[in-house]
Write an enzyme that holds these catalytic residues in place. Sequence first.
Site, PDB file in Angstrom:
ATOM      1  N   SER A   7      33.892  36.567   2.349  1.00  8.33           N
ATOM      2  CA  SER A   7      32.924  35.694   3.296  1.00  8.33           C
ATOM      3  C   SER A   7      33.249  36.037   4.818  1.00  8.33           C
ATOM      4  O   SER A   7      34.539  35.994   5.164  1.00  8.33           O
ATOM      5  CB  SER A   7      33.423  34.187   3.026  1.00  8.33           C
ATOM      6  OG  SER A   7      32.804  33.494   4.210  1.00  8.33           O
ATOM      7  N   HIS A  32      29.530  37.515   1.687  1.00  6.72           N
ATOM      8  CA  HIS A  32      28.895  36.067   1.639  1.00  6.72           C
ATOM      9  C   HIS A  32      28.598  35.824   3.184  1.00  6.72           C
ATOM     10  O   HIS A  32      29.567  35.845   4.000  1.00  6.72           O
ATOM     11  CB  HIS A  32      30.026  35.344   0.901  1.00  6.72           C
ATOM     12  CG  HIS A  32      29.757  33.954   0.819  1.00  6.72           C
ATOM     13  ND1 HIS A  32      28.771  33.767  -0.350  1.00  6.72           N
ATOM     14  CD2 HIS A  32      30.092  32.709   1.322  1.00  6.72           C
ATOM     15  CE1 HIS A  32      28.721  32.242  -0.277  1.00  6.72           C
ATOM     16  NE2 HIS A  32      29.497  31.912   0.895  1.00  6.72           N
ATOM     17  N   ASP A  34      27.925  32.836   5.390  1.00  2.09           N
ATOM     18  CA  ASP A  34      27.993  31.072   5.545  1.00  2.09           C
ATOM     19  C   ASP A  34      26.964  30.581   6.801  1.00  2.09           C
ATOM     20  O   ASP A  34      27.490  30.842   7.936  1.00  2.09           O
ATOM     21  CB  ASP A  34      29.348  30.625   5.821  1.00  2.09           C
ATOM     22  CG  ASP A  34      30.111  30.668   4.414  1.00  2.09           C
ATOM     23  OD1 ASP A  34      29.677  30.335   3.228  1.00  2.09           O
ATOM     24  OD2 ASP A  34      31.237  31.280   4.151  1.00  2.09           O
ATOM     25  N   MET A  36      25.790  27.743   8.792  1.00  2.00           N
ATOM     26  CA  MET A  36      26.067  26.100   9.089  1.00  2.00           C
ATOM     27  C   MET A  36      25.279  25.694  10.430  1.00  2.00           C
ATOM     28  O   MET A  36      25.026  26.446  11.155  1.00  2.00           O
ATOM     29  CB  MET A  36      27.541  25.946   9.398  1.00  2.00           C
ATOM     30  CG  MET A  36      28.492  26.543   8.288  1.00  2.00           C
ATOM     31  SD  MET A  36      30.132  26.184   8.461  1.00  2.00           S
ATOM     32  CE  MET A  36      30.957  27.231   7.230  1.00  2.00           C
ATOM     33  N   HIS A  65      24.527  31.722   2.243  1.00  2.00           N
ATOM     34  CA  HIS A  65      25.053  30.387   1.677  1.00  2.00           C
ATOM     35  C   HIS A  65      24.480  29.234   2.675  1.00  2.00           C
ATOM     36  O   HIS A  65      25.079  29.381   3.824  1.00  2.00           O
ATOM     37  CB  HIS A  65      26.315  30.140   1.510  1.00  2.00           C
ATOM     38  CG  HIS A  65      26.963  28.996   1.121  1.00  2.00           C
ATOM     39  ND1 HIS A  65      28.158  28.785   1.079  1.00  2.00           N
ATOM     40  CD2 HIS A  65      26.429  27.671   0.689  1.00  2.00           C
ATOM     41  CE1 HIS A  65      28.378  27.435   0.890  1.00  2.00           C
ATOM     42  NE2 HIS A  65      27.285  26.619   0.572  1.00  2.00           N
ATOM     43  N   MET A  67      24.317  26.083   4.548  1.00  2.00           N
ATOM     44  CA  MET A  67      24.711  24.656   4.803  1.00  2.00           C
ATOM     45  C   MET A  67      23.980  23.885   5.721  1.00  2.00           C
ATOM     46  O   MET A  67      24.652  23.513   6.978  1.00  2.00           O
ATOM     47  CB  MET A  67      26.276  24.787   4.991  1.00  2.00           C
ATOM     48  CG  MET A  67      27.137  25.121   3.626  1.00  2.00           C
ATOM     49  SD  MET A  67      28.665  25.756   3.962  1.00  2.00           S
ATOM     50  CE  MET A  67      28.335  27.353   4.437  1.00  2.00           C
ATOM     51  N   MET A 136      31.092  24.800  -5.364  1.00  2.00           N
ATOM     52  CA  MET A 136      31.908  24.778  -4.292  1.00  2.00           C
ATOM     53  C   MET A 136      33.164  24.242  -4.577  1.00  2.00           C
ATOM     54  O   MET A 136      33.093  23.224  -5.151  1.00  2.00           O
ATOM     55  CB  MET A 136      31.470  23.677  -3.036  1.00  2.00           C
ATOM     56  CG  MET A 136      30.169  24.220  -2.091  1.00  2.00           C
ATOM     57  SD  MET A 136      30.558  25.913  -1.414  1.00  2.00           S
ATOM     58  CE  MET A 136      32.127  25.687  -0.413  1.00  2.00           C
ATOM     59  N   ASP A 174      33.114  29.328  -4.532  1.00  2.00           N
ATOM     60  CA  ASP A 174      33.374  29.268  -3.268  1.00  2.00           C
ATOM     61  C   ASP A 174      34.416  28.341  -2.797  1.00  2.00           C
ATOM     62  O   ASP A 174      34.062  27.300  -2.816  1.00  2.00           O
ATOM     63  CB  ASP A 174      31.879  29.050  -2.679  1.00  2.00           C
ATOM     64  CG  ASP A 174      31.884  29.412  -1.111  1.00  2.00           C
ATOM     65  OD1 ASP A 174      33.103  30.004  -0.420  1.00  2.00           O
ATOM     66  OD2 ASP A 174      31.042  29.309  -0.483  1.00  2.00           O
TER      67      ASP A 174
HETATM   68  C1  DX5 Z   1      33.065  26.988   3.345  1.00  2.00           C
HETATM   69  C2  DX5 Z   1      32.364  28.607   2.991  1.00  2.00           C
HETATM   70  C3  DX5 Z   1      33.022  29.378   2.173  1.00  2.00           C
HETATM   71  C4  DX5 Z   1      34.503  29.994   3.249  1.00  2.00           C
HETATM   72  C5  DX5 Z   1      35.434  30.091   1.894  1.00  2.00           C
HETATM   73  O1  DX5 Z   1      32.379  25.958   3.602  1.00  2.00           O
HETATM   74  O2  DX5 Z   1      31.209  28.228   2.440  1.00  2.00           O
HETATM   75  O3  DX5 Z   1      32.371  30.401   2.170  1.00  2.00           O
HETATM   76  O4  DX5 Z   1      34.054  30.899   3.965  1.00  2.00           O
HETATM   77  O5  DX5 Z   1      36.545  30.624   2.784  1.00  2.00           O
HETATM   78  P1  DX5 Z   1      37.911  30.430   1.639  1.00  2.00           P
HETATM   79  O6  DX5 Z   1      37.963  31.755   0.997  1.00  2.00           O
HETATM   80  O7  DX5 Z   1      39.025  31.050   2.890  1.00  2.00           O
HETATM   81  O8  DX5 Z   1      38.288  29.166   1.311  1.00  2.00           O
HETATM   82 ZN    ZN Z   2      30.187  29.872   1.423  1.00  2.00          ZN
END
Ligand code: DX5
Ligand code: ZN
Length: 213
Positions: A7, A32, A34, A36, A65, A67, A136, A174
């Site tokens: 990620s 990956h 993320d 947000m 992903h 969010m 998650m 994840d």
């Molecule tokens: C959290 C994200 C994850 C995050 C995972 O909201 O969706 O993808 O980057 O990070 P680690 O592997 O450090 O938990």
């Molecule tokens: Zn994620």
Amino acid sequence: MIKIAPSLLSADFSKLAEELKDIEKAGADLVHLDIMDGHFVPNLTFGAPIIKALRAHTQLVFDAHLMVYNPENYIDVLAESGVEMLSFHVEVAPHADRIIHMIKDKGIKAGIVLNPGTPIQHIECLLPIIDYVLIMSVNPGFGGQKFITYTLDKISALRQLIMENNLSCLIEVDGGVNSQNVKEIIKAGADILVAGSAVFGQKDRKAAIDALR
Ligand code: DX5
Ligand code: ZN
């Protein structure tokens, strides 16, 4: 074959293109991404313009992903940015079926995401039309959190459902994945492992990915 998806959230944001090249060389299968919005989760990251700028720097599959609230508003721009897998949270999507079709119409693999506290029954009828479920295993918003162990039961139950119904839907996990818990996560039924701090948080990314494999 288990796929490893580092990620980018845990990468050095001042040199994202180099970071991508580093994990590609180290043997990552996907990256990956993320996304947000500061509303659905209490944090902000990056969006389509940055993803588009990074597209030319790597061959890695872009696994985004979302969010965010209103995930349907992001599909067109992300498709143009070269995203190949796109998932959104069922908790923000009363019209999930419609969104899945909007994603697939762009030629992108569609995934649906469940927060740790959301039961898999909420997405059971969607399993035949989605490409993957993202479970998650931490509350979304931040990297570096601790794996929530009750999500292992959700992974196993989902694996069971997929097998019983002869479906091809994959399971992505994840949050808090590391070399200590990876075995039980795979045993529960994961196909794709997201790892932020366990890969980008380490100096030697190849050693980190090898350790997960
Ligand atoms: C959290 C994200 C994850 C995050 C995972 O909201 O969706 O993808 O980057 O990070 P680690 O592997 O450090 O938990
Ligand atoms: Zn994620």
